[in-house]
Design a protein around this motif. Structure first.
Motif, PDB file in Angstrom:
ATOM      1  N   LEU A 150       8.355   5.085  -1.592  1.00  0.00           N
ATOM      2  CA  LEU A 150       8.823   3.504  -1.583  1.00  0.00           C
ATOM      3  C   LEU A 150       7.684   2.880  -2.165  1.00  0.00           C
ATOM      4  O   LEU A 150       6.422   2.992  -1.623  1.00  0.00           O
ATOM      5  CB  LEU A 150       9.414   2.860  -0.553  1.00  0.00           C
ATOM      6  N   ILE A 151       7.849   2.123  -3.305  1.00  0.00           N
ATOM      7  CA  ILE A 151       6.439   1.291  -3.747  1.00  0.00           C
ATOM      8  C   ILE A 151       6.834  -0.459  -3.325  1.00  0.00           C
ATOM      9  O   ILE A 151       7.828  -0.745  -3.715  1.00  0.00           O
ATOM     10  CB  ILE A 151       6.161   1.632  -5.271  1.00  0.00           C
ATOM     11  N   ILE A 152       5.657  -0.795  -2.637  1.00  0.00           N
ATOM     12  CA  ILE A 152       5.833  -2.433  -2.474  1.00  0.00           C
ATOM     13  C   ILE A 152       4.866  -2.930  -3.243  1.00  0.00           C
ATOM     14  O   ILE A 152       3.630  -2.427  -3.393  1.00  0.00           O
ATOM     15  CB  ILE A 152       5.302  -2.688  -1.002  1.00  0.00           C
ATOM     16  N   LEU A 153       5.220  -3.899  -4.282  1.00  0.00           N
ATOM     17  CA  LEU A 153       4.268  -4.337  -5.309  1.00  0.00           C
ATOM     18  C   LEU A 153       3.997  -5.776  -5.197  1.00  0.00           C
ATOM     19  O   LEU A 153       4.861  -6.722  -5.569  1.00  0.00           O
ATOM     20  CB  LEU A 153       4.917  -4.179  -6.672  1.00  0.00           C
ATOM     21  N   ASP A 154       2.904  -6.127  -4.560  1.00  0.00           N
ATOM     22  CA  ASP A 154       2.556  -7.635  -4.124  1.00  0.00           C
ATOM     23  C   ASP A 154       2.093  -8.278  -5.469  1.00  0.00           C
ATOM     24  O   ASP A 154       1.429  -7.675  -6.400  1.00  0.00           O
ATOM     25  CB  ASP A 154       1.550  -7.616  -3.320  1.00  0.00           C
TER      26      ASP A 154
END
Length: 471
Positions: free
Chosen positions: A231-235
């Motif tokens: 899972l990628i969380i892109l801030d």
């Protein structure tokens, strides 16, 4: 941590979409001949009411990508950890695995790392709830094993340049590294490498099929991420919309990409849109925004007006503290045109020229700090509680771009713009630095519940829109 009403709404909308996503993913898996784009179907069933642009991962499979449009001061990091929980509960249906958390700047990296590593921090505690107390926070230089990922919720924090192939420094992530050998077949296992490449076709390799050992998969961090399908969380997701950044992220073979930003580009898949008024209703931000445009072409006139405003706010803050015992020290942010040592030419407004002017007007030297790529005079307070502790004397912070994103201090009330920014997104992000309400509650002193922008150029028409500033 009690959630605000708009945060509850965000979680409910994300949960609903993920449930549809899991349902249609399973249907697509059972009926591969139908070639169902399960992410598109889920978006339709969730009745989002906004367009969806489908994406593919590095293996050509449907890649769910969605954006949470949260105004500055709305708690993006809190909603990020809540989303990690929701994705693992309703979509991945597991407590462990790899999360790649990508941030755009060193400032955001340090803040996020500090909070996620602190076991007493609410953000870390929530991740520990997801993982049943087995959370592992990793950096690019850390080695980890298949067992680590199988037994922990492993959160790998990266900066955006480290996740792209834009420069030599970033390429290190894709170089062969002995630390990740356990994820790959043994060097002499030709059949094992061939089988892995058949399953994950976009892995980086040495040699060619005609070589003695055939194609050898590189034991790099980049390849490890591709194999694990995180899972990628892109801030600050709007920072990653160049073609190169998008290609690199999708080629990491993520199971999903979640973007969080106050200023998404038009092509973003906006699942949740939170308005500034929703934050204002919850006492999260300082509104109204007062914009003052000085007709004078002399930047010192603009600076003087901003100083007078800050002094007036501090007087009101003293009175407020006397009645409530709540401490506020109003800070003025000053954006200049140059900060570098060798860039002071007398033509463009330099940080040191502003510092000298402030001191000449009677401002104490220790009240002033410069924040730039070369000079960071506020970092010493990071270890003692930050800029909001009583011991910190800083009232003025001079910068060029260093505080445009990812910097949080709710004592920042006044923004003095001595430049002429042409980017709407950049201006929105900059104004966002002064919108947070101290302690997320109103003082009921009108001046202390508002924010202020002073400019020396006649280009403020767009700043008059309240929605533009906080949406």
């Amino acid at each position: 941590m009690k959630l605000k009403e708009y945060q509850e709404r965000t979680i409910a909308e994300v949960k609903g979409f993920l449930e549809h996503l899991a349902t249609w993913r399973d249907r697509a898996a059972k009926n591969p001949d139908l070639e169902i784009s399960f992410d598109v179907k889920a978006w339709e069933k969730a009745e989002v009411g906004r367009s969806y642009l489908p994406k593919k991962d590095g293996l050509g499979r449907p890649l769910p990508v969605f954006c949470l449009k949260i105004p500055t001061g709305g708690g993006k990091t809190l909603l990020a950890v809540k989303t990690v929980d929701l994705v693992h509960t309703f979509y991945l249906k597991r407590q462990t695995g790899l999360v790649v958390w990508i941030v755009p700047t060193l400032q955001i990296y340090r803040q996020t790392l500090q909070r996620l590593k602190d076991r007493d921090d609410p953000y870390r505690q929530h991740l520990d709830m997801v993982s049943a107390g087995k959370t592992l926070i990793l950096e690019k230089s850390d080695a980890f094993t298949p067992q680590d990922v199988d037994e922990h919720l492993s959160v790998l924090l990266l900066m955006l340049p480290s996740a792209s192939r834009a420069n030599k420094e970033a390429l290190r992530m894709f170089k062969d590294a002995g630390a990740f050998q356990a994820f790959f077949p043994a060097e002499e296992d030709k059949d094992g490498h061939a089988a892995l490449l058949k399953r994950v076709k976009n892995l980086d390799t040495f040699e060619t099929e005609d070589a003695y050992w055939g194609r050898q998969v590189k034991t790099s961090l980049g390849n490890t991420i591709r194999v694990l399908e995180p899972l990628i969380i892109l801030d600050e997701g709007h920072k990653a919309y160049s073609e190169q950044a998008q290609d690199t992220l999708r080629n990491l073979n993520p199971c999903m990409i979640v973007e969080l930003t106050a200023t998404p580009p038009k092509e973003a898949n906006k699942l949740v849109v939170i308005s500034g008024d929703e934050l204002h209703k919850e006492d999260m931000i300082k509104l109204d925004l007062r914009v003052v445009n000085k007709a004078s072409t002399n930047w010192r006139d603009t600076m003087r007006a901003a100083m007078e405003r800050r002094d007036d706010l501090e007087a009101k803050a003293h009175d407020y503290e006397a009645n409530t015992n709540v401490y506020i020290r109003p800070i003025c942010l000053v954006q200049v045109e140059r900060t570098g040592k060798e860039q002071r030419d007398g033509k463009l407004i330099h940080a040191e020229a502003v510092r000298e002017y402030l001191i000449g007007q009677g401002v104490q030297k220790d009240w002033i700090a410069v924040k730039s790529s070369e000079l960071d005079e506020i970092k010493d307070f990071d270890d003692v509680g930050g800029l909001m502790v009583r011991e910190c004397p800083i009232r003025y912070i001079i910068t060029k771009h260093a505080l445009q994103e990812g910097w949080d201090c709710s004592f920042a009330y006044v923004l003095t713009v001595l430049t002429n920014p042409h980017s709407r997104t950049a201006m929105t992000q900059l104004v966002g630095r002064i919108l947070r309400q101290p302690y997320a509650r109103k003082t009921h002193i009108p001046a202390l519940d508002e924010s202020y922008v002073y400019r020396s150029e006649e280009h403020t028409s767009e700043l008059q829109s309240r929605q533009y500033l906080v949406c």
